[in-house]
Scaffold this motif. Structure first.
Motif, short mmCIF file in Angstrom:
data_model
loop_
_atom_site.label_atom_id
_atom_site.label_comp_id
_atom_site.label_asym_id
_atom_site.label_seq_id
_atom_site.Cartn_x
_atom_site.Cartn_y
_atom_site.Cartn_z
N CYS A 141 36.44 35.32 37.58
CA CYS A 141 36.97 35.28 38.94
C CYS A 141 37.67 36.60 39.21
N ILE A 142 37.16 37.34 40.19
CA ILE A 142 37.75 38.63 40.55
C ILE A 142 38.60 38.46 41.80
N GLY A 143 39.84 38.92 41.73
CA GLY A 143 40.74 38.82 42.85
C GLY A 143 40.96 40.15 43.54
N SER A 144 41.19 40.10 44.84
CA SER A 144 41.50 41.31 45.60
C SER A 144 42.36 40.94 46.80
N GLY A 145 43.11 41.93 47.27
CA GLY A 145 43.94 41.72 48.46
C GLY A 145 45.32 41.16 48.19
N PHE A 146 45.67 41.04 46.92
CA PHE A 146 47.01 40.58 46.54
C PHE A 146 47.32 41.20 45.18
N THR A 147 48.57 41.04 44.75
CA THR A 147 48.98 41.64 43.48
C THR A 147 48.57 40.71 42.34
N PHE A 148 47.40 40.98 41.79
CA PHE A 148 46.83 40.11 40.76
C PHE A 148 47.74 39.97 39.56
N SER A 149 48.29 41.06 39.09
CA SER A 149 49.08 41.03 37.85
C SER A 149 50.33 40.17 37.97
N SER A 150 50.83 39.97 39.18
CA SER A 150 52.03 39.16 39.38
C SER A 150 51.72 37.68 39.58
N SER A 151 50.45 37.37 39.66
CA SER A 151 50.04 36.01 40.01
C SER A 151 49.79 35.16 38.77
N SER A 182 51.35 34.88 34.72
CA SER A 182 51.34 36.34 34.82
C SER A 182 51.83 36.92 33.50
N GLY A 183 51.20 37.99 33.06
CA GLY A 183 51.50 38.56 31.76
C GLY A 183 50.60 38.02 30.66
N GLY A 184 50.05 36.83 30.85
CA GLY A 184 49.08 36.28 29.92
C GLY A 184 49.63 35.62 28.68
N TYR A 185 50.95 35.48 28.61
CA TYR A 185 51.54 34.97 27.37
C TYR A 185 51.59 33.45 27.30
#
Length: 116
Positions: A21-31, A52-55
């Motif tokens: 799933c590819i995201g665009s138009g928002f801050t992906f890393s913060s989601s 967010s961060g993947g942990y």
């Protein structure tokens, strides 16, 4: 804002698929990111979630040990690796991006069919 899923298809029981799933138009890393699924005649259910961060991740009991969620914040992509697929995994799979209290975005879904 867009969330575009891919990777669905038809697979035999015991097989594997990887959804993206590819995201665009928002801050992906913060989601925070999730995968949900909805089978015919059933309610949409959470499959897996990654913060967010993947942990931090969590999984539905029905997929734990078979599915793995991961994310690539450089590519703005979240993945769902699905192994040992069962007919009961057949559903439309949806990607979700959210930040509690701020936004909640959904993709259009990708069909996964597990059948011999």
């Amino acid at each position: 804002v867009q969330l575009v899923e891919s990777g669905g298809g038809v697979v035999q029981p015991g097989g594997s698929l990887r959804l993206a799933c590819i995201g665009s138009g928002f801050t992906f890393s913060s989601s925070d990111m999730s995968w949900f699924r909805q089978a015919p005649g059933k309610e949409r259910e959470l499959v897996a979630d990654i913060a967010s961060g993947g942990y931090n991740t969590l999984y539905a009991a029905s997929v734990k040990g078979r599915f793995t969620i991961s994310r690539d914040d450089v590519e703005n992509t979240v993945y769902l690796q699905m192994n040992s697929l069962k007919p009961e995994d057949t559903a439309v799979y949806y990607c979700r991006a959210y930040w509690t209290g701020s936004y909640d975005y959904w993709g259009q879904g990708t069909q996964v069919t597990v059948s011999s």
